[in-house]
Structures are given as structure tokens and as C-alpha cells.
Design a protein around this motif. Structure first.
Motif, PDB file in Angstrom:
ATOM      1  N   ARG B  32       0.839  -1.284  -0.057  1.00  0.00           N
ATOM      2  CA  ARG B  32       0.012  -0.094   0.033  1.00  0.00           C
ATOM      3  C   ARG B  32       0.906   1.115  -0.021  1.00  0.00           C
ATOM      4  O   ARG B  32       1.478   1.752   1.097  1.00  0.00           O
ATOM      5  N   GLY B  33       0.941   1.638  -1.135  1.00  0.00           N
ATOM      6  CA  GLY B  33       1.900   3.071  -1.138  1.00  0.00           C
ATOM      7  C   GLY B  33       1.495   4.100  -1.570  1.00  0.00           C
ATOM      8  O   GLY B  33       0.394   4.494  -0.813  1.00  0.00           O
ATOM      9  N   GLU B  34       1.627   4.963  -2.287  1.00  0.00           N
ATOM     10  CA  GLU B  34       1.174   6.362  -2.615  1.00  0.00           C
ATOM     11  C   GLU B  34      -0.305   6.079  -3.399  1.00  0.00           C
ATOM     12  O   GLU B  34      -0.485   5.276  -4.354  1.00  0.00           O
ATOM     13  N   LEU B  35      -1.249   7.078  -2.840  1.00  0.00           N
ATOM     14  CA  LEU B  35      -2.563   7.013  -3.551  1.00  0.00           C
ATOM     15  C   LEU B  35      -2.762   7.770  -4.875  1.00  0.00           C
ATOM     16  O   LEU B  35      -2.127   8.766  -4.934  1.00  0.00           O
ATOM     17  N   VAL B  36      -3.542   6.976  -5.752  1.00  0.00           N
ATOM     18  CA  VAL B  36      -3.408   7.756  -7.039  1.00  0.00           C
ATOM     19  C   VAL B  36      -4.939   7.797  -7.543  1.00  0.00           C
ATOM     20  O   VAL B  36      -5.776   7.007  -7.134  1.00  0.00           O
ATOM     21  N   ILE B  37      -5.479   8.978  -8.044  1.00  0.00           N
ATOM     22  CA  ILE B  37      -6.991   9.120  -8.393  1.00  0.00           C
ATOM     23  C   ILE B  37      -6.984   8.991  -9.839  1.00  0.00           C
ATOM     24  O   ILE B  37      -6.284   9.888 -10.434  1.00  0.00           O
ATOM     25  N   SER B  75      -1.988   5.883   4.443  1.00  0.00           N
ATOM     26  CA  SER B  75      -1.847   4.526   3.473  1.00  0.00           C
ATOM     27  C   SER B  75      -2.636   3.416   3.848  1.00  0.00           C
ATOM     28  O   SER B  75      -2.209   2.344   3.917  1.00  0.00           O
ATOM     29  N   CYS B  76      -3.838   3.586   4.525  1.00  0.00           N
ATOM     30  CA  CYS B  76      -4.720   2.504   5.045  1.00  0.00           C
ATOM     31  C   CYS B  76      -5.499   1.746   4.041  1.00  0.00           C
ATOM     32  O   CYS B  76      -5.447   0.571   4.018  1.00  0.00           O
ATOM     33  N   LEU B  88     -10.049   5.088  -7.270  1.00  0.00           N
ATOM     34  CA  LEU B  88      -8.578   5.318  -6.156  1.00  0.00           C
ATOM     35  C   LEU B  88      -7.900   3.802  -6.588  1.00  0.00           C
ATOM     36  O   LEU B  88      -8.429   3.045  -6.420  1.00  0.00           O
ATOM     37  N   THR B  89      -6.614   4.169  -6.793  1.00  0.00           N
ATOM     38  CA  THR B  89      -5.645   2.970  -6.649  1.00  0.00           C
ATOM     39  C   THR B  89      -4.511   3.288  -5.798  1.00  0.00           C
ATOM     40  O   THR B  89      -4.223   4.415  -5.378  1.00  0.00           O
ATOM     41  N   MET B  90      -3.676   2.354  -5.497  1.00  0.00           N
ATOM     42  CA  MET B  90      -2.626   2.767  -4.957  1.00  0.00           C
ATOM     43  C   MET B  90      -1.278   2.142  -5.722  1.00  0.00           C
ATOM     44  O   MET B  90      -1.331   1.041  -5.916  1.00  0.00           O
ATOM     45  N   ASN B  91      -0.020   2.849  -5.639  1.00  0.00           N
ATOM     46  CA  ASN B  91       1.101   2.337  -6.141  1.00  0.00           C
ATOM     47  C   ASN B  91       1.911   1.445  -5.267  1.00  0.00           C
ATOM     48  O   ASN B  91       1.425   1.444  -4.152  1.00  0.00           O
ATOM     49  N   ASP B  92       2.730   0.952  -5.816  1.00  0.00           N
ATOM     50  CA  ASP B  92       3.550   0.076  -4.914  1.00  0.00           C
ATOM     51  C   ASP B  92       4.769   0.706  -4.492  1.00  0.00           C
ATOM     52  O   ASP B  92       5.780   0.137  -4.082  1.00  0.00           O
ATOM     53  N   THR B  93       4.934   1.962  -4.414  1.00  0.00           N
ATOM     54  CA  THR B  93       6.048   2.781  -4.149  1.00  0.00           C
ATOM     55  C   THR B  93       5.582   3.714  -3.113  1.00  0.00           C
ATOM     56  O   THR B  93       4.467   3.987  -2.916  1.00  0.00           O
ATOM     57  N   HIS B  94       6.521   4.051  -2.111  1.00  0.00           N
ATOM     58  CA  HIS B  94       6.370   5.015  -1.251  1.00  0.00           C
ATOM     59  C   HIS B  94       6.107   6.616  -1.731  1.00  0.00           C
ATOM     60  O   HIS B  94       6.802   6.751  -2.949  1.00  0.00           O
ATOM     61  N   ARG B  95       5.588   7.334  -1.175  1.00  0.00           N
ATOM     62  CA  ARG B  95       5.415   8.637  -1.530  1.00  0.00           C
ATOM     63  C   ARG B  95       6.756   9.586  -1.364  1.00  0.00           C
ATOM     64  O   ARG B  95       7.403   9.061  -0.372  1.00  0.00           O
ATOM     65  N   LYS B  96       7.045  10.330  -2.208  1.00  0.00           N
ATOM     66  CA  LYS B  96       8.769  10.861  -2.199  1.00  0.00           C
ATOM     67  C   LYS B  96       8.555  11.920  -1.391  1.00  0.00           C
ATOM     68  O   LYS B  96       7.670  12.615  -0.884  1.00  0.00           O
ATOM     69  N   PRO B  97       9.662  12.099  -0.574  1.00  0.00           N
ATOM     70  CA  PRO B  97       9.885  13.244   0.472  1.00  0.00           C
ATOM     71  C   PRO B  97       9.547  14.406  -0.165  1.00  0.00           C
ATOM     72  O   PRO B  97       9.854  14.615  -1.513  1.00  0.00           O
ATOM     73  N   MET B  98       8.898  15.438   0.620  1.00  0.00           N
ATOM     74  CA  MET B  98       8.554  16.841   0.004  1.00  0.00           C
ATOM     75  C   MET B  98       9.398  17.926   0.961  1.00  0.00           C
ATOM     76  O   MET B  98       9.661  17.539   2.165  1.00  0.00           O
ATOM     77  N   ALA B  99       9.905  18.990   0.419  1.00  0.00           N
ATOM     78  CA  ALA B  99      10.472  20.154   1.145  1.00  0.00           C
ATOM     79  C   ALA B  99       9.393  20.871   1.629  1.00  0.00           C
ATOM     80  O   ALA B  99       9.708  21.629   2.766  1.00  0.00           O
ATOM     81  N   ALA B 100       8.232  21.104   1.050  1.00  0.00           N
ATOM     82  CA  ALA B 100       7.420  22.016   1.675  1.00  0.00           C
ATOM     83  C   ALA B 100       5.936  21.343   1.612  1.00  0.00           C
ATOM     84  O   ALA B 100       5.633  20.008   1.094  1.00  0.00           O
ATOM     85  N   LYS B 101       5.139  22.021   2.471  1.00  0.00           N
ATOM     86  CA  LYS B 101       3.850  21.117   2.605  1.00  0.00           C
ATOM     87  C   LYS B 101       2.743  21.668   1.619  1.00  0.00           C
ATOM     88  O   LYS B 101       2.968  22.797   1.016  1.00  0.00           O
ATOM     89  N   VAL B 102       2.130  20.412   1.067  1.00  0.00           N
ATOM     90  CA  VAL B 102       1.385  20.644  -0.154  1.00  0.00           C
ATOM     91  C   VAL B 102      -0.041  20.244  -0.045  1.00  0.00           C
ATOM     92  O   VAL B 102      -0.006  19.558   0.825  1.00  0.00           O
ATOM     93  N   THR B 103      -0.823  20.838  -0.739  1.00  0.00           N
ATOM     94  CA  THR B 103      -2.482  20.224  -0.542  1.00  0.00           C
ATOM     95  C   THR B 103      -2.729  19.719  -2.178  1.00  0.00           C
ATOM     96  O   THR B 103      -2.456  20.569  -3.149  1.00  0.00           O
TER      97      THR B 103
END
Lengths: 359, 127
Positions: B32-37, B75-76, B88-103
Motif C-alpha cells: 500500500r503505497g502512494e494514493l492515485v486518483i 496509506s490504510c 482510487l488506486t495505490m502505487n507500490d512505491t512510497h510517496r517521495k519526500p517533500m520539502a514543503a507542505k502541499v495540498t
């Protein structure tokens, strides 16, 4: 001899999580230990008022970072008992498989940390190397290494295919072989025994009176294992509580080491007895008014959930009593009279999970 | 002393760890990685918003926006399991680290027949 006060924690190399002990020391011998908790309090129980009873599973799973599966199971079981839901037999057996995998990786993690506490780095790394296989099983079957998140109210949401079951068995074969290789080192090695035998002694009666739980209690010779109550699918499996009678740190590590083997055996039994059928029962409505106590056996001991429903989708009260909380009075009983150098070993021997305790 | 055979064995074997940034393990297929829509398939029913335990998803039906706070996502996979159109689907990779907060905001086409959709929403509420 004058009394010296030495603070132990909240940040200490052997402590995975913050707990503070004020040690009153006379000539290197500990005379008194006073605990201070509350460094990682998160107030998870209060969340039951704003999250509905389905969403609370994910919250309960995050009570503990190691035995998340068993917290989720305990919460689901208590809601199911409150609402009178019959869980399918396959779901209960699948819960046992993941629970025992969690117990195994928790004990392997602890055995590593314990080896680190008495300065045996190589053994520490070796245990964690073995543990990685179990983490891989969790990730491949449930989608996450620790927070497997397989429980839902009424059953489980992930199935295990026959291929996956065969793969789990073949991986467990390797884990068992690798764990066996370390049996002599953790149980009979001269330097390990020198640090653990006779350290932190607690008699059978003391352990019972002080309310110890789990391997701390079983290490003192009391045969108490909540799995013997037969909750879930444990009533269909054949096992006995692991007991050691010497009551010292060596006995506690031996109990946990033997429980790794017991868990491997239980997973094998569960896979061989896995029935066909549905994964989850249909859940309708909200938890009715009423209260439920649920007790399960976690890697660290007995965990109690108290739940009170009020007919709405939010729970009135959720109270969690974790095993480490029960094991702190025994720890304070073990510490006086020991040497200062043995304090890390004794503290680690109860397997302190402070985030659990403070929720 | 009893540990010596293991030490010798480990010295002769390949390392148990990977040279991480250069060698990356293949992800497991069910991870259960990154959420994709897929916003084109989304009907803005708001089921994901109601099921999300960390309340990181906001769906605006009138404007046709689907909003997610990726830092609050745990990532539940409950939104993925409960999505009626499987957008809605889920990638098999982790979300990449981010330098700033985004919506994370996705703009889609809001559903046209308004009265019908409103009735459908009420029905899911009752459930």
C-alpha cells in the motif's frame, strides 16, 4: 554511605522509547527506583469521541508500533462481541496467522534489543536479520511491514492465496533454521549468562501479587497465557504456555526465545487447519448500549480493552490497558538491590513498550 | 564462543543488506503505497471522505474538486476499498519526500443531473 541520585532516561542508549527512572544509588547498588511516565502521551482513547467505530481500528492499530495487529484484533473482537457479530471461521484463522507473525517479529526485535543491552552487537544484528524475513511476509501478504491493517469489524479484508501460504511456510522453514542456530548463544553462552542469570530475580508469588503479565510472569513460573482462554481460533489449535521457573532475566529471554518457536508452530497449525469460506460478516447498524471487556495475549502479555457503546456510531468509552503498564510495578520490585550496570538489562527484560503504556 | 561459527559463516557469505540508494529492492505487488486518483472516473460521491480515518480527503461535489492532504494520509487503503467506481488506486512505491507542505487538488467535471445525485447521496448517508 551517602545516597547518589542518578537519572536513567528518558533518553538512554538502551531505551527504544522514553521512560524516566530516578535511581537512588548507594555504592553502585540501586536502593530505590522511582518511575516517571508521560513523555509520549497521545490521548488516543479520546479519539473514540470523534472517529466512528470503523475508523477506530486504524487508531487502535497505532497504539503500539510493534504489535499493531493484535491491538486491531482485540478492538475488532470487542466490537463484534458488543454487536453480536459471528466472525467467519476463515477470518478468525487468518487473524491467528498474522497475530503469530507479529508475536514472532516482536520477540525477535526484543531479543535483538536485549542482546544490545548487554553489549552483544553481533547477536543483535543477527536477530534483526532473521526478523526481516517476517517483515517481508507481512509486507507481501498485507501490504505493510508493521501496520498490516487487515482487521475490519466482522472479519479481515485481505485473503491469503494458496501460493502465498506455501511461500509463508517455506520462509518460516528458513526462519526456524536461522533461529535454531542462535539458540545456543542466547541460552548457553558464557558471557550472555554472566549478564543475565540471577539478575532481576522475582519469585513466583511476587510476580503474581504485583500483577506481572506475559513473559515476565511466565519467566517466574506462572502458567498464564490469555490465548489459553481460546478467543478467536486459538481454541482449535494445540499449544501450551511456555514457562521458565528461574525468575531472572535469563528466564524471560528464554521464554521469549521459545515462544518464537511456538509461534512458528502455531502458524503452521493455522495454515494446515485454514477453512474455506467468507472473509468478513456483514455489519449493519451501530454498536448498541452496553459494555464489553476483551482480553488478548500480546507479545508483551495480557492486553485488556474496555468498550462502552451508546447506540451511536461513536463509542462512549474506550479504555486500553497494555501489558507494559502491568509490568512496571514488577520492574520497580526487581530493581532495588541490583548493580547499576545491570539496570539496562533488567529494564529491557520486561520489554518496555512505553508508547503502548501511555497511548 | 558459541557464536563463532555464525560469525565465520557471515564473513564468508554475501552481505545481508543492500547498498541502498544504488540498489533498490523490487516492491511487493500488494504494497500500500502512494494514493492515485483517476479523476475522470470519479463521481464525487464522497465515500472516500467519509471512510478516511485520518480525514485527509475533502470532496466538493458542486465545484467538482477532490482534495487530499498527502501528509496526513496513513496509506490504510480504506478509500480505495470503498470507492464505488474504483477510481482510487495505490502505487507500490512510497510517496517521495517533500520539502514543503502541499495540498493535492484534482479538478474534474462535476456530475450533471443534480437532483438525482443528491438523492443518491442521501441514500449512502443512511447506510
Amino acid at each position: 554511605m551517602a545516597t547518589t541520585v542518578i537519572p536513567f532516561g528518558p533518553q538512554h542508549p538502551v531505551l527504544p522509547e522514553p521512560v524516566h527512572l530516578t535511581l537512588k544509588v548507594e555504592d553502585e547498588i540501586v536502593k530505590e527506583a522511582i518511575p516517571a511516565l508521560g513523555y509520549v502521551h497521545r490521548g488516543l482513547e479520546k479519539l473514540a469521541e470523534i472517529r466512528d467505530y470503523h475508523q477506530m481500528i486504524t487508531v487502535c492499530e497505532r497504539v503500539c508500533g510493534i504489535c499493531s495487529m493484535i491491538h486491531g484484533t482485540c478492538y475488532s473482537q470487542s466490537i463484534e462481541e458488543l454487536m453480536g457479530i459471528e466472525v467467519p471461521a476463515r477470518a478468525e484463522m487468518l487473524r491467528v496467522i498474522w497475530s503469530e507473525l507479529h508475536r514472532m517479529h516482536s520477540h525477535l526485535l526484543w531479543l535483538g534489543l536485549f542482546a544490545d543491552a548487554f553489549g552483544f552487537e553481533a547477536l543483535f544484528m543477527q536477530f534483526w536479520k532473521v526478523r526481516e524475513r517476517i517483515m517481508d511476509i507481512n509486507e507481501a501478504t498485507a501490504g505493510s511491514r508493521v501496520i498490516v491493517s487487515v482487521n475490519i469489524i466482522g472479519g479481515v479484508r485481505t485473503d491469503l492465496s494458496p501460493d502465498q501460504l506455501r511461500w509463508i511456510l517455506s520462509e518460516l522453514e528458513i526462519v526456524e533454521k536461522e533461529v535454531r542456530e542462535m539458540q545456543d548463544t542466547i541460552m548457553n553462552d558464557y558471557s550472555v549468562k554472566a549478564r543475565t542469570v540471577g539478575v532481576g530475580y522475582m519469585s513466583k508469588d511476587d510476580a503474581y501479587i504485583l500483577g506481572a503479565a506475559g513473559p515476565t510472569l511466565r519467566g517466574s513460573g506462572v502458567a498464564s497465557d490469555m490465548r489459553m482462554l481460546g478467543y478467536g481460533a486459538y481454541s482449535e489449535l494445540d499449544f501450551e504456555p511456555v514457562i521458565e521457573t528461574s525468575g531472572d532475566c535469563w528466564a524471560r529471554s528464554a521464554v521469549r526465545f521459545r515462544e518464537v518457536g511456538q509461534s512458528i508452530d502455531l502458524v503452521r497449525q493455522a495454515i494446515s487447519k485454514l477453512p474455506e469460506g467468507d472473509l468478513a460478516a456483514k455489519v449493519k447498524g451501530n454498536p448498541p448500549e452496553g459494555e464489553v471487556y476483551m482480553r488478548v495475549e500480546q507479545p508483551r502479555g495480557e492486553c485488556v480493552y474496555y468498550i462502552r457503546g451508546n447506540g451511536t456510531k461513536h463509542l462512549d468509552r474506550l479504555r486500553i490497558r497494555t501489558p507494559t503498564f502491568a509490568n512496571i510495578p514488577p520492574l520497580l520490585h526487581m530493581l532495588p538491590g541490583c548493580e547499576l550496570a545491570d539496570v539496562p538489562v533488567i529494564v529491557l527484560a520486561i520489554d518496555p513498550c512505553i508508547s503502548c503504556t501511555e497511548r | 564462543m558459541l557464536f563463532t561459527p555464525t560469525v565465520i559463516k557471515n564473513l564468508l557469505k554475501k552481505p545481508a543488506t543492500r547498498n541502498y540508494p544504488f540498489v533498490v529492492r523490487e516492491p511487493f505487488p500488494n504494497f500500500r503505497g502512494e494514493l492515485v486518483i483517476d479523476i475522470e472516473k470519479c463521481i464525487f460521491c464522497g465515500m472516500c471522505e467519509r471512510k478516511c480515518p485520518s480525514q485527509c480527503i475533502t470532496v466538493d461535489k458542486q465545484a467538482g474538486t477532490w482534495q487530499c492532504d498527502p501528509h496526513a494520509c496513513i496509506s490504510c487503503g480504506y478509500c480505495r476499498d470503498n470507492c464505488p467506481t474504483k477510481c482510487l488506486t495505490m502505487n507500490d512505491t512510497h510517496r517521495k519526500p517533500m520539502a514543503a507542505k502541499v495540498t493535492w487538488i484534482e479538478q474534474g467535471t462535476p456530475p450533471k443531473p443534480k437532483a438525482k445525485k443528491a438523492a443518491a447521496e442521501k441514500k449512502t448517508d443512511e447506510e
